[in-house]
Design a protein around this motif. Structure first.
Motif, PDB file in Angstrom:
ATOM      1  N   MET A 134      14.960 -43.271 -58.678  1.00  0.00           N
ATOM      2  CA  MET A 134      15.579 -42.439 -57.658  1.00  0.00           C
ATOM      3  C   MET A 134      17.022 -42.150 -58.048  1.00  0.00           C
ATOM      4  O   MET A 134      17.764 -43.057 -58.374  1.00  0.00           O
ATOM      5  CB  MET A 134      15.556 -43.206 -56.344  1.00  0.00           C
ATOM      6  N   ASP A 135      17.402 -40.906 -57.999  1.00  0.00           N
ATOM      7  CA  ASP A 135      18.779 -40.573 -58.319  1.00  0.00           C
ATOM      8  C   ASP A 135      19.567 -40.305 -57.029  1.00  0.00           C
ATOM      9  O   ASP A 135      19.039 -40.382 -55.918  1.00  0.00           O
ATOM     10  CB  ASP A 135      18.836 -39.384 -59.291  1.00  0.00           C
ATOM     11  N   ILE A 136      20.834 -40.005 -57.164  1.00  0.00           N
ATOM     12  CA  ILE A 136      21.734 -39.798 -56.033  1.00  0.00           C
ATOM     13  C   ILE A 136      21.264 -38.653 -55.138  1.00  0.00           C
ATOM     14  O   ILE A 136      21.334 -38.734 -53.911  1.00  0.00           O
ATOM     15  CB  ILE A 136      23.173 -39.527 -56.533  1.00  0.00           C
ATOM     16  N   LYS A 137      20.780 -37.585 -55.744  1.00  0.00           N
ATOM     17  CA  LYS A 137      20.316 -36.440 -54.965  1.00  0.00           C
ATOM     18  C   LYS A 137      19.159 -36.854 -54.040  1.00  0.00           C
ATOM     19  O   LYS A 137      19.134 -36.488 -52.868  1.00  0.00           O
ATOM     20  CB  LYS A 137      19.886 -35.295 -55.883  1.00  0.00           C
ATOM     21  N   ASP A 138      18.233 -37.636 -54.573  1.00  0.00           N
ATOM     22  CA  ASP A 138      17.113 -38.113 -53.748  1.00  0.00           C
ATOM     23  C   ASP A 138      17.608 -38.984 -52.594  1.00  0.00           C
ATOM     24  O   ASP A 138      17.107 -38.887 -51.472  1.00  0.00           O
ATOM     25  CB  ASP A 138      16.111 -38.902 -54.598  1.00  0.00           C
ATOM     26  N   LEU A 139      18.564 -39.845 -52.877  1.00  0.00           N
ATOM     27  CA  LEU A 139      19.120 -40.705 -51.828  1.00  0.00           C
ATOM     28  C   LEU A 139      19.828 -39.888 -50.751  1.00  0.00           C
ATOM     29  O   LEU A 139      19.707 -40.167 -49.557  1.00  0.00           O
ATOM     30  CB  LEU A 139      20.075 -41.737 -52.427  1.00  0.00           C
ATOM     31  N   ASN A 140      20.574 -38.883 -51.174  1.00  0.00           N
ATOM     32  CA  ASN A 140      21.263 -38.023 -50.216  1.00  0.00           C
ATOM     33  C   ASN A 140      20.261 -37.251 -49.353  1.00  0.00           C
ATOM     34  O   ASN A 140      20.468 -37.079 -48.147  1.00  0.00           O
ATOM     35  CB  ASN A 140      22.226 -37.073 -50.924  1.00  0.00           C
TER      36      ASN A 140
END
Length: 153
Positions: A1-7
């Motif tokens: 999971m990258d930052i975009k997915d977390l956001n």
């Protein structure tokens, strides 16, 4: 999971919370005095209208109850919150005793509201959340006065 997915996950979660909040509160979120029910005794009134954080904006922990009792030279073991509340309220025998108990509740509410104000100053994005809790807490203090007046004067 990258930052975009977390956001994306965070924004979806926040949207879901906003949608669910009015539904989950129901009548419990009303803070005006008219929303309070009539209770047969002051124990039920305080336990039902002041102790739940959703109604008063304040969580009275077991340690809070123990420290409030200690201020009145009472002592009891840590137990389930409801039993501790009942043991704390067993101490009430006269209107003067009840006045002292109400003052302890108000003192505890004021100390927590002071912390809420401090948090909202340090973290401005939480101001809306803490302001709502402070408003409920002020309403709970008024309700404590109302209970004292109805049952002890």
């Amino acid at each position: 999971m990258d930052i975009k997915d977390l956001n994306d996950l965070r924004s979806d979660f926040e949207n879901l919370q906003r949608q669910m909040q009015p539904e989950s509160c129901g009548d419990a979120c009303a803070t005006d005095e008219e929303s309070y029910d009539d209770y047969p005794d002051y124990l039920a009134a305080i336990y039902t209208e002041v102790m739940p954080p959703v109604k008063s904006g304040i969580y009275f922990s077991r340690w809070d109850l123990k420290s409030m009792a200690a201020e009145l030279d009472e002592s009891f073991a840590l137990d389930v919150r409801e039993r501790m509340f009942k043991r704390f309220m067993q101490w009430v025998g006269t209107p003067d005793d009840m006045k002292l108990v109400v003052e302890q509740f108000k003192k505890n509410i004021d100390s927590k509201c002071d912390a809420y104000r401090e948090y909202s100053e340090k973290y401005p994005s939480t101001k809306e959340i803490f302001d709502a809790k402070i408003k409920k807490a002020e309403s709970a203090k008024k309700y404590l006065d109302k209970v004292y007046t109805e049952f002890f004067t």
